[in-house]
Design a protein around this motif. Structure first.
Motif, PDB file in Angstrom:
ATOM      1  N   VAL A   1      -6.762   5.397   7.233  1.00 55.28           N
ATOM      2  CA  VAL A   1      -6.512   4.954   8.592  1.00 55.28           C
ATOM      3  C   VAL A   1      -5.910   6.126   9.365  1.00 55.28           C
ATOM      4  CG1 VAL A   1      -4.207   4.091   8.029  1.00 55.28           C
ATOM      5  CG2 VAL A   1      -5.398   3.193  10.038  1.00 55.28           C
ATOM      6  N   VAL A   2      -6.277   6.255  10.641  1.00 54.06           N
ATOM      7  CA  VAL A   2      -5.760   7.317  11.498  1.00 54.06           C
ATOM      8  C   VAL A   2      -4.631   6.738  12.348  1.00 54.06           C
ATOM      9  CG1 VAL A   2      -6.281   8.961  13.329  1.00 54.06           C
ATOM     10  CG2 VAL A   2      -7.987   8.484  11.554  1.00 54.06           C
ATOM     11  N   VAL A   3      -3.480   7.423  12.362  1.00 50.57           N
ATOM     12  CA  VAL A   3      -2.324   6.952  13.125  1.00 50.57           C
ATOM     13  C   VAL A   3      -1.817   8.091  14.000  1.00 50.57           C
ATOM     14  CG1 VAL A   3      -1.665   5.291  11.343  1.00 50.57           C
ATOM     15  CG2 VAL A   3      -0.679   7.588  11.314  1.00 50.57           C
ATOM     16  N   ASP A   4      -1.150   7.710  15.085  1.00 48.93           N
ATOM     17  CA  ASP A   4      -0.551   8.684  16.004  1.00 48.93           C
ATOM     18  C   ASP A   4       0.956   8.649  15.809  1.00 48.93           C
ATOM     19  OD1 ASP A   4       0.180  10.399  17.981  1.00 48.93           O
ATOM     20  OD2 ASP A   4      -0.421   9.103  19.661  1.00 48.93           O
TER      21      ASP A   4
ATOM     22  N   ASP B   1      11.021   7.175   6.543  1.00 49.00           N
ATOM     23  CA  ASP B   1      11.127   7.611   7.937  1.00 49.00           C
ATOM     24  C   ASP B   1      10.002   8.597   8.230  1.00 49.00           C
ATOM     25  OD1 ASP B   1      12.015   8.002  10.496  1.00 49.00           O
ATOM     26  OD2 ASP B   1      13.597   9.428   9.940  1.00 49.00           O
ATOM     27  N   LEU B   2       9.071   8.202   9.083  1.00 55.94           N
ATOM     28  CA  LEU B   2       7.910   9.030   9.389  1.00 55.94           C
ATOM     29  C   LEU B   2       8.219   9.940  10.574  1.00 55.94           C
ATOM     30  CD1 LEU B   2       5.005   9.360   8.351  1.00 55.94           C
ATOM     31  CD2 LEU B   2       4.261   7.793  10.136  1.00 55.94           C
TER      32      LEU B   2
ATOM     33  N   ARG C   1       6.501   4.836  15.160  1.00 53.92           N
ATOM     34  CA  ARG C   1       7.459   5.331  14.187  1.00 53.92           C
ATOM     35  C   ARG C   1       8.600   4.338  13.976  1.00 53.92           C
ATOM     36  NH1 ARG C   1       7.253   9.969  17.326  1.00 53.92           N
ATOM     37  NH2 ARG C   1       9.502   9.814  17.752  1.00 53.92           N
ATOM     38  N   LYS C   2       9.038   3.697  15.040  1.00 56.80           N
ATOM     39  CA  LYS C   2      10.097   2.696  14.909  1.00 56.80           C
ATOM     40  C   LYS C   2       9.609   1.493  14.102  1.00 56.80           C
ATOM     41  CE  LYS C   2      12.571   3.838  19.189  1.00 56.80           C
ATOM     42  NZ  LYS C   2      12.965   3.356  20.533  1.00 56.80           N
ATOM     43  N   ARG C   3       8.374   1.092  14.349  1.00 55.55           N
ATOM     44  CA  ARG C   3       7.817  -0.035  13.588  1.00 55.55           C
ATOM     45  C   ARG C   3       7.688   0.339  12.107  1.00 55.55           C
ATOM     46  NH1 ARG C   3       2.430  -1.714  12.465  1.00 55.55           N
ATOM     47  NH2 ARG C   3       2.293  -3.974  12.095  1.00 55.55           N
ATOM     48  N   PHE C   4       7.260   1.569  11.848  1.00 52.12           N
ATOM     49  CA  PHE C   4       7.153   2.048  10.465  1.00 52.12           C
ATOM     50  C   PHE C   4       8.520   2.006   9.783  1.00 52.12           C
ATOM     51  CE2 PHE C   4       7.370   5.319   7.228  1.00 52.12           C
ATOM     52  CZ  PHE C   4       6.163   5.200   6.556  1.00 52.12           C
TER      53      PHE C   4
ATOM     54  N   LYS D   1       0.829  -1.190   0.000  1.00 50.35           N
ATOM     55  CA  LYS D   1       0.000   0.000   0.000  1.00 50.35           C
ATOM     56  C   LYS D   1       0.865   1.242   0.000  1.00 50.35           C
ATOM     57  CE  LYS D   1      -3.895  -2.141   2.407  1.00 50.35           C
ATOM     58  NZ  LYS D   1      -4.782  -2.062   1.238  1.00 50.35           N
ATOM     59  N   SER D   2       0.323   2.300  -0.575  1.00 53.49           N
ATOM     60  CA  SER D   2       1.029   3.580  -0.611  1.00 53.49           C
ATOM     61  C   SER D   2       0.210   4.585   0.173  1.00 53.49           C
ATOM     62  CB  SER D   2       1.192   4.038  -2.070  1.00 53.49           C
ATOM     63  OG  SER D   2       1.680   5.355  -2.112  1.00 53.49           O
ATOM     64  N   TRP D   3       0.646   4.868   1.398  1.00 50.22           N
ATOM     65  CA  TRP D   3      -0.093   5.778   2.273  1.00 50.22           C
ATOM     66  C   TRP D   3       0.551   7.151   2.248  1.00 50.22           C
ATOM     67  CZ3 TRP D   3      -4.419   3.716   4.342  1.00 50.22           C
ATOM     68  CH2 TRP D   3      -4.487   2.327   4.463  1.00 50.22           C
TER      69      TRP D   3
END
Length: 335
Positions: free
Chosen positions: A260-263, A242-243, A270-273, A2-4
């Protein structure tokens, strides 16, 4: 894959125009405006930096005998002319020059995911500028270029021709495309399979994409590389790797419309991303290596001239290695 991208923030999706100078009205005039800017700001710089290295952009379909000279330590023994060696009582090798009659094709992914950009340029802008610059450089030296454009499918095929007017037509075709909204996931394998069936003569093929696609493109890419010389030009944006901490964001899949809403304030998220992005990067690079294609990365925040110069240097080194231009111990170290 997916491209978010975030909605409602200029820094994460509402890219500014690549040039602040107002362009004349009309898509055709816009392509002319972009082409003139690239010729002045990019191609003029490349002319000074490459200094005759344009020949490394394409490899011809054949070889012409240019000269005979005495064998040297680094020469390929397969080029020894045994008849001349017998007459001269000393080993002589044949020196060849490459036939420049070669066509280049650009397989350009213009699916919705390339509309993303976290800075002044979107990935679509970077793709268009790269294709325009390289096509102009090649056609100026007598080569022919063509293109296959992919939106929700392979919707445009531009046959190979040369000349500035043809490059303008190619650039206009890339820029004058209206957004089609959500069109489903990208199927890059369809573009590669179409190219394999249509391009019969051996060519140099540039696959320009962000490689955000359904799986299954690796095998067609490898098959294409068996007949043609293929270069994978991967277009990316730093935000895809890197988000940053931007608080609550609504991310939207550009190809399916899913949200989708993310914090992003959550450091764990962010580390998981970043971990998932790094894993995807490693898998992508491994797939390109297995497909036996050269790879070039173009980032929306990087200088296009530097990227092309690096690409030419890489091909020059590759040519030296393949022709035995370095001693064996250095070739092994470089490989």
């Amino acid at each position: 894959m997916k491209s978010w991208w975030p909605r409602g923030r200029k820094a994460a999706g509402e890219a500014a125009a690549p040039d602040t100078t107002p362009a004349p009205a009309g898509p055709a005039h816009h392509a002319e405006h972009v082409m003139r800017r690239l010729e002045w700001k990019v191609i003029r710089r490349l002319d000074g930096l490459l200094q005759g290295d344009y020949r490394t952009l394409l490899r011809g379909t054949g070889l012409d005998l240019a000269d005979l000279r005495e064998y040297q330590l680094h020469d390929d023994v397969r080029h020894i002319d045994w008849n001349v060696t017998a007459r001269m009582q000393s080993p002589y090798v044949r020196v060849f020059t490459e036939d420049r009659e070669m066509s280049a094709w650009f397989l350009v992914d213009l699916s919705p995911s390339v509309d993303f950009g976290s800075g002044e340029l979107r990935k679509r802008n970077v793709s268009a500028e790269f294709v325009a610059v390289l096509a102009r450089m090649l056609t100026r030296h007598g080569n022919r270029v063509g293109a296959m454009l992919y939106g929700s499918g392979v919707d445009t095929v531009i046959p190979t021709r040369n000349g500035r007017r043809h490059v303008l037509h190619l650039l206009h075709s890339m820029l004058d495309r209206t957004a089609t909204g959500e069109s489903g996931p990208t199927r890059l394998h369809e573009l590669l399979a179409s190219a394999a069936s249509m391009i019969k003569r051996r060519s140099t093929i540039f696959v320009v994409s962000d490689f955000i696609s359904e799986p299954g493109w690796e095998k067609p890419l490898a098959q294409l590389a068996q007949r043609h010389e293929v270069v994978a030009v991967r277009v990316l944006d730093p935000l895809e790797l890197d988000l940053p901490d931007l608080g609550l964001l609504t991310l939207r899949d550009s190809e399916t419309g899913e949200q989708v809403v993310v914090d992003t304030h959550d450091a764990t998220f962010r580390k998981r991303f970043a971990r998932i992005a790094a894993q995807r990067e490693a898998e992508l690079r491994q797939a390109l290596v297995k497909s036996s294609v050269d790879a070039l990365e173009l980032s929306t925040d990087a200088d296009l001239v530097d990227a092309i110069v690096r690409f030419v240097d890489m091909r020059k080194r590759r040519s030296q290695l393949s022709s035995g231009g370095l001693p064996a111990h250095l070739r092994a170290r470089a490989a």
